[in-house]
Scaffold this active site. Structure first.
Site, PDB file in Angstrom:
ATOM      1  N   HIS A   1      -1.898   4.730 -10.708  1.00  0.00           N
ATOM      2  CA  HIS A   1      -0.845   5.745 -10.659  1.00  0.00           C
ATOM      3  C   HIS A   1       0.209   5.462 -11.735  1.00  0.00           C
ATOM      4  O   HIS A   1       0.693   6.376 -12.414  1.00  0.00           O
ATOM      5  CB  HIS A   1      -0.219   5.742  -9.270  1.00  0.00           C
TER       6      HIS A   1
ATOM      7  N   HIS B   1      -2.301   2.007  -6.706  1.00  0.00           N
ATOM      8  CA  HIS B   1      -0.904   2.149  -7.142  1.00  0.00           C
ATOM      9  C   HIS B   1      -0.803   1.880  -8.647  1.00  0.00           C
ATOM     10  O   HIS B   1      -0.083   2.583  -9.375  1.00  0.00           O
ATOM     11  CB  HIS B   1      -0.019   1.138  -6.420  1.00  0.00           C
TER      12      HIS B   1
ATOM     13  N   HIS C   1      -6.366  -0.976  -2.832  1.00  0.00           N
ATOM     14  CA  HIS C   1      -5.131  -0.237  -2.525  1.00  0.00           C
ATOM     15  C   HIS C   1      -4.083  -0.461  -3.611  1.00  0.00           C
ATOM     16  O   HIS C   1      -3.527   0.496  -4.170  1.00  0.00           O
ATOM     17  CB  HIS C   1      -4.597  -0.702  -1.170  1.00  0.00           C
ATOM     18  N   GLU C   2      -3.813  -1.714  -3.919  1.00  0.00           N
ATOM     19  CA  GLU C   2      -2.777  -2.007  -4.905  1.00  0.00           C
ATOM     20  C   GLU C   2      -3.192  -1.569  -6.304  1.00  0.00           C
ATOM     21  O   GLU C   2      -2.352  -1.151  -7.110  1.00  0.00           O
ATOM     22  CB  GLU C   2      -2.424  -3.496  -4.890  1.00  0.00           C
TER      23      GLU C   2
END
Length: 690
Positions: free
Chosen positions: A487, A484, A480-481
């Protein structure tokens, strides 16, 4: 100390001279931050005055681009300071945090309420249709104009003064709220001895608890802490119900001790001030204010989504509770399923239904293997490669530095990863940017800057010479991190205010939650889930069981999350004045029908997302909103028949991961998918479809 000496002492904060353009972290002392902030704030004030007082007529370059260029020094000291405050705090840092948060609020309020400056921005906004701006320029102008308006630029002098005072007070309250939670987390520890205290605990957890106890000055004992990577596996494995109860009650009581770290009074004041701020700006509630520039647009849209999911989740959770109660009775025990029992009996039920447990799974999910998996997915999807640079020091001895190269071999970003829990680090996991990507010309003749992205997690640090073994939830957090981070690293925009994760709150979780899908894909698990000792791949039978169990306990997980999201909305769309915040939370949960055996994922007194700052205030729902997006987005790969389909990945990169906030999020998603999503794929993913 003279002014020049003070300035010289802060040079490492402003002059990033280490390899890859990083700061020399070791040269930056806690005491350097206060004078650095003073220097940076003064420099920014001069830059803002020059823009506001420019005698030339306002145009896009001398006003909007000039605002984008201003504040480089303040950006650098702020990025370094907030990273240290979150990951390696000290009494000196915490003292400065309480001082600098309201000081920064005053500074930015003053900029927003600079009449001459807003006049220039406002004039450009009125003329925007005739300025022949690119789409990205239009987006930037609109966002900057709206940020001024929401900060009070159109209020009269009294309104501006009151709004500035509210912002300053909220900043101080948020800093105190976070420090109270950290104090409760770092101060609490349950020390255990050998024998019955360890009944049921797997070896890897015992080793981690021993390492923590030794680190905290208790060699030969075992420490349960309130770090999620310790407390959750302890609650799932410990045969000692009394110890589970003690640990669980401490976990949910962070910020709720009735002592100097109690956060209830702070919550009451924060909620009242936020409501007053919204009213000053012409909004019906703080939720209306926060949702104005999101995909959801209104509290009604959020509550419609949450309400539908809530009914399905609670119904499923009650079925799950009945199954757990049968296990309790089968064990010859005479007690209902309590909150400190749920994870324990759910783990037993999972082992029975699917014939495996987390203890069987963890040897195949070592931290190093999961890092390798996350990097490999990025390479196969987007062509980027990660190379560790152990010769370069990070912001903490545990932090690791990686250079990131694009498919043409050039360095496009720097990635820093800080994986392990420690008493000086706040709980949770997050991504931040020390430096955002942009393409503006620089004073040295160069163009743009590479992003420097940080991932922070709180995995249990193993004993020396032992690997860190992750639960499946831990591995999901890592993915998940890193989603990010990708991104931020792939950002390809001109202006820093639109870079990377600078998107609406209910779109920002799409790249991270979408990335999680690849962790549980058989192709990724079969390649990277390998035994930490033998290197053998996860047996096919175990892999199939893991995949079959993906929606197990989904009623519980969705209920505890949705309860937090609904209470967040209640705080920010309900009454402006709440005399008894603790009763307000309890009354709302009772009205919702939250099962007694389930507690909110984040109870209000330690709800850092919502009260330590306003980032997720009236916005915690966004994780679920993004689940609608991510489930639908991954379906595009499933429809293509390949989780790494190049054409789909190229569109995903262009319109989501590289686009930042350069366009409206609905427009970006439609450009990728060809349409907006529906909730059905999300409900199927959660196992909650009708």
């Amino acid at each position: 100390m003279t002014t020049s000496e003070a300035a010289a002492g802060t040079d490492p904060i402003f002059a990033w001279t280490a390899p890859l353009g990083l700061p020399d972290f070791a040269a930056i002392a806690d005491a350097d931050f206060a004078p650095a902030f003073s220097t940076a704030l003064k420099a920014h004030e001069v830059e803002i005055a020059a823009i506001a007082e420019n005698p030339a007529a306002a145009d896009f370059d001398n006003t909007i681009v000039a605002l984008e260029r201003a504040g480089e020094k303040l950006g650098r000291v702020s990025a370094l300071f907030w990273n240290r405050a979150g990951t390696d705090t000290s009494a000196e840092i915490q003292s400065l945090e309480r001082d600098i948060a309201p000081r920064l609020s005053r500074h930015y309020s003053k900029i927003a309420m600079n009449a001459a400056l807003f006049s220039r921005v406002d004039r450009l906004y009125d003329q925007r249709a005739s300025l022949q701006l690119t789409g990205e320029q239009q987006r930037l102008l609109e966002r900057i104009w709206k940020s001024f308006v929401k900060a009070g630029a159109r209020l009269d002098a009294d309104g501006q003064a009151r709004l500035a005072a509210i912002g300053e007070r909220l900043a101080g309250l948020g800093a105190q709220f976070g420090q109270n939670v950290l104090a409760d987390e770092s101060d609490w520890m349950l020390l255990l001895g050998d024998g019955p205290d360890l009944d049921g605990l797997p070896d890897h957890l015992v080793e981690a608890m021993a390492a923590i106890a030794s680190e905290r000055g208790h060699p030969g004992q075992y420490a349960v802490t309130l770090s999620r990577s310790i407390i959750e596996p302890f609650l799932a494995a410990s045969d000692r119900r009394d110890l589970r109860e003690t640990a669980f009650k401490a976990w949910i009581a962070r910020g709720d001790g009735g002592n100097t770290t109690d956060n209830w009074a702070l919550i009451g004041e924060i909620v009242a001030l936020r409501a007053e701020k919204a009213k000053l700006l012409g909004y019906g509630s703080y939720a209306d204010l926060k949702l104005d520039d999101t995909m959801a647009k209104s509290p009604d849209a959020v509550e419609e989504l949450l309400g539908d999911v809530w009914q399905r989740a609670v119904a499923r959770a009650r079925q799950e509770e009945s199954e757990l109660a049968e296990l309790v009775a089968e064990a010859g025990l005479n007690h209902p399923v309590a909150a400190w029992d749920w994870r324990y009996f759910a783990d037993k039920l999972k082992a029975r239904k699917f014939d495996f447990s987390e203890s069987e799974l963890k040897p195949y999910l070592s931290l190093e293997r999961m890092i390798e998996a996350a990097f490999d997915v990025a390479n196969r999807l987007f062509g980027i490669s990660m190379t560790e640079r152990p010769d370069i020091a990070g912001p903490h001895p545990d932090a690791r530095v990686f250079e990131v190269r694009g498919d043409d071999g050039t360095i496009i970003a720097i990635f820093i990863a800080d994986y392990f829990a420690r008493p000086s680090k706040r709980s949770g996991a997050w991504m931040s940017a020390l430096q955002p990507q942009h393409k503006l010309p620089g004073p040295d003749g160069g163009v743009g800057q590479k992003p420097i992205i940080i991932n922070v997690m709180n995995f249990s640090k193993p004993a020396v010479g032992r690997p860190a073994l992750l639960s499946f939830d831990d591995a999901r957090t890592l993915f998940h991190e890193f989603g990010h981070a990708v991104h931020g690293m792939l950002s390809n925009v001109i202006y820093p205010s639109l870079s990377g994760t600078a998107v609406s709150r209910d779109f920002v979780e799409l790249p991270s939650q979408l990335y999680e899908h690849w962790l549980s894909h058989p192709e990724v698990l079969s390649r990277h889930a390998r035994h930490y000792e033998t290197g053998a791949p996860m047996p096919q039978e175990l892999l199939e069981k893991v995949l079959a169990a993906r929606t197990f306990n989904s009623g519980f997980a969705t209920t505890e999350f949705t309860a937090s999201a609904l209470i967040d909305m209640a705080w920010h769309s309900g009454p402006a004045a709440i005399d008894d915040p603790a009763s307000f939370e309890a009354d709302n949960l009772r009205a919702l029908g939250l099962p007694e055996a389930i507690v909110m994922r984040h109870r209000s007194p330690h709800f850092l997302h919502v009260f330590s700052g306003d980032g997720y205030a009236a916005g915690y729902y966004s994780y679920m909103w993004s689940e609608v997006l991510d489930a639908d987005a991954f379906a595009a790969f499933e429809e293509a028949g390949d989780p790494f389909d190049k054409a789909t990945a190229d569109k995903l990169k262009e319109h989501v991961y590289a686009a930042g906030g350069s366009r409206d999020p609905a427009e970006l998603y439609t450009a990728f998918r060809g349409r907006l999503p529906t909730p059905e794929a999300m409900l199927v993913k959660k196992g909650l479809a009708a």
